[in-house]
Scaffold this active site. Sequence first.
Site, short mmCIF file in Angstrom:
data_model
loop_
_atom_site.label_atom_id
_atom_site.label_comp_id
_atom_site.label_asym_id
_atom_site.label_seq_id
_atom_site.Cartn_x
_atom_site.Cartn_y
_atom_site.Cartn_z
CG HIS A 1 4.29 -1.65 2.07
ND1 HIS A 1 2.99 -2.05 2.02
CD2 HIS A 1 4.88 -2.36 3.06
CE1 HIS A 1 2.77 -2.97 2.95
NE2 HIS A 1 3.90 -3.17 3.60
CG HIS B 1 -0.28 -0.27 2.51
ND1 HIS B 1 0.59 0.63 3.08
CD2 HIS B 1 -0.34 -1.32 3.37
CE1 HIS B 1 1.03 0.16 4.22
NE2 HIS B 1 0.49 -1.03 4.42
CB ALA B 2 0.04 4.84 -0.01
#
Length: 291
Positions: A35, A32-33
């Site tokens: 990471h 997701h953002a």
Amino acid sequence: MQIKSSIDELRASLAPLRGQRIALVPTMGNLHAGHISLVEYAHQQADMVMVSIFVNPLQFGPNEDFDHYPRTLEADAALLEPAGTDYVFAPQVKDLYPNGRDHTTVVQVPELNALLCGTARPGHFDGVSSVVARLFNAVQPDVAIFGKKDYQQLLVLKRMTEELLMPIDIIGLSTFREKDGLAMSSRNAYMTAKERQQAPHIYQTLQSMTQAIRAGRQDFTVLEQEHAARLSQLGFKPDYVAVRRKADLQPAQSGDQPEVLVVLIAAHLGKARLIDNLEVVEDLLEANDER
Ligand code: PAF
């Protein structure tokens, strides 16, 4: 961007690159953002960025979600390439545990592995330190980047790296949040729409507790109990609501200054177990560099 699954191939392609600064971002995939922000930060810190994707059986308990944990390598690769990833290392279980998970060498970080999430999930942190030690040995990075959402994990890994004399800088970056404050996590997808609306209460609870401590409250146990009761009323089943010392996660003592404290919560909401934390006075980054 190259994707490697065998350790021999990985080592062969890294051999000519030794001497360059290598950053490793270990993940279990389903990115997701949050990471991606770790990868972008890694890109600023190093000449070469490697992201590992491995759903590590050793860190899941017998009744946990190992079998159902989403494996989304293709979608992950599509997010990683534009973020500046040079290599993805996606080994198989047999590559990291050739003798099987029940006959393998385990790396344990005592004390830190048994507190908080270590009580609720026995063996979890031994699984984390065992896999990260292998990833560090396979990649030999100069720097490794983790999110502070897993605050206890970050401490466990810092301690491991220090005690095993691994020449790797461990950097923890601030938690990436949804607009309503919920910490990003691959497991947020386990919530129903109704639970998802309730979930930001965790962050609101952390904010309420950190504000109270900054305003001078020192009755930490009462503060924990009040906020745990409130979360229970809202439908959560808290594993813990804890004010701890940032250095070793030992309970806060009266007289402790706000700067040395962190508030941590783990609570079940339906099928999801949500964890989050907030430093009472936030260090934006666990390193000297500025983000
Ligand atoms: O934080 C995670 O995603 C995992 O615990 C890690 C560090 C990749 C080890 O499997």
